[in-house]
Design an enzyme around this catalytic site. Sequence first.
Site, PDB file in Angstrom:
ATOM      1  N   HIS A  53       0.843  -1.199   0.000  1.00  0.00           N
ATOM      2  CA  HIS A  53       0.000   0.000   0.000  1.00  0.00           C
ATOM      3  C   HIS A  53       0.876   1.247   0.000  1.00  0.00           C
ATOM      4  O   HIS A  53       2.097   1.159   0.060  1.00  0.00           O
ATOM      5  CB  HIS A  53      -0.975  -0.011   1.183  1.00  0.00           C
ATOM      6  CG  HIS A  53      -0.345   0.096   2.530  1.00  0.00           C
ATOM      7  ND1 HIS A  53       0.504  -0.855   3.043  1.00  0.00           N
ATOM      8  CD2 HIS A  53      -0.445   1.055   3.488  1.00  0.00           C
ATOM      9  CE1 HIS A  53       0.884  -0.489   4.259  1.00  0.00           C
ATOM     10  NE2 HIS A  53       0.330   0.671   4.551  1.00  0.00           N
ATOM     11  N   HIS A 111      -7.357  -0.822   5.863  1.00  0.00           N
ATOM     12  CA  HIS A 111      -6.290   0.092   6.298  1.00  0.00           C
ATOM     13  C   HIS A 111      -6.149   1.216   5.263  1.00  0.00           C
ATOM     14  O   HIS A 111      -6.151   2.396   5.605  1.00  0.00           O
ATOM     15  CB  HIS A 111      -5.001  -0.701   6.435  1.00  0.00           C
ATOM     16  CG  HIS A 111      -3.822   0.114   6.866  1.00  0.00           C
ATOM     17  ND1 HIS A 111      -3.719   0.666   8.118  1.00  0.00           N
ATOM     18  CD2 HIS A 111      -2.678   0.465   6.205  1.00  0.00           C
ATOM     19  CE1 HIS A 111      -2.559   1.324   8.208  1.00  0.00           C
ATOM     20  NE2 HIS A 111      -1.919   1.208   7.060  1.00  0.00           N
ATOM     21  N   HIS A 168       4.912  -4.556  10.661  1.00  0.00           N
ATOM     22  CA  HIS A 168       5.268  -3.834  11.890  1.00  0.00           C
ATOM     23  C   HIS A 168       5.452  -4.790  13.071  1.00  0.00           C
ATOM     24  O   HIS A 168       4.767  -5.807  13.161  1.00  0.00           O
ATOM     25  CB  HIS A 168       4.179  -2.825  12.282  1.00  0.00           C
ATOM     26  CG  HIS A 168       4.123  -1.615  11.406  1.00  0.00           C
ATOM     27  ND1 HIS A 168       4.902  -0.503  11.623  1.00  0.00           N
ATOM     28  CD2 HIS A 168       3.374  -1.351  10.308  1.00  0.00           C
ATOM     29  CE1 HIS A 168       4.632   0.412  10.699  1.00  0.00           C
ATOM     30  NE2 HIS A 168       3.712  -0.076   9.878  1.00  0.00           N
TER      31      HIS A 168
HETATM   32 ZN    ZN Z   1       0.113   1.681   6.476  1.00  0.00          ZN
END
Ligand code: ZN
Length: 248
Positions: A53, A111, A168
């Site tokens: 993204h 998201h 992450h």
């Molecule tokens: Zn992001």
Amino acid sequence: MKISLIPIYEDNYVFHFITDDGLSVVVDPGDGQPVIDYLETNGHSLQVILHTHHHWDHINGDDALREKYNCEIWGPEFEIMRIPNMDVLLEDGQNYTLGSHSFKVIHTPGHTRGHICLYFEKDNVLFSGDTMFSLGCGRLFEGTPDDMWNSLKTLRNLPDDTIVYCAHEYTATNAKFWKSIESNHPEVDDILEKIKSQKCTVPTKLSFEKAYNPFLRADDPKLKQALGMVDETEEKVFAHIRHLKDNF
Ligand SMILES: [Zn+2]
């Protein structure tokens, strides 16, 4: 497929792998120099950048890497206006070949509107970007709770032994959040302790996420009960969990 992690910023991971026929590939290089340092140290060049993204911490390395290696940039077709210089637009449900490997594109809005996950079926590998984290999921910047719940259910349908590379290192906080909403789960304390002792929890296994990640379990009667939402729809339960996490 041997996948290496390149940590950048506070808690992002860039992933690197080499295909059997020698193509060098990185996923979501949000910064250029640490990736260049990694490639140089290990004697690699770079042929392809893959994107999940458009967020800056996933694409900011593109210019420096393109300038140095003249590599191609492949990313989600729905984010063509927001990721510069893409050479290959990845479409939902399509298969793409990278040297000796192939992957399927899974559109997972929530998201961001155009977010995709990259599923290497033969390698049992999923790059989940900021859609699914270990014990968590991405924030809803551009989608509704229903969008994200449907995206996560699609990922949940992949095989148990899928190895998930999320972008992450949020797992310790996610585990604390899980405990805050399901403190009576018989394994939550052990898992929380184990995670606290690990510096890096990525990759994770999909079987683990299916069993414990509260964001994949909005239809689990035990979690619904812990939340006092036994009679609510899974959509409402998911939205509630996401709302609680936003304020955690
Ligand atoms: Zn992001």
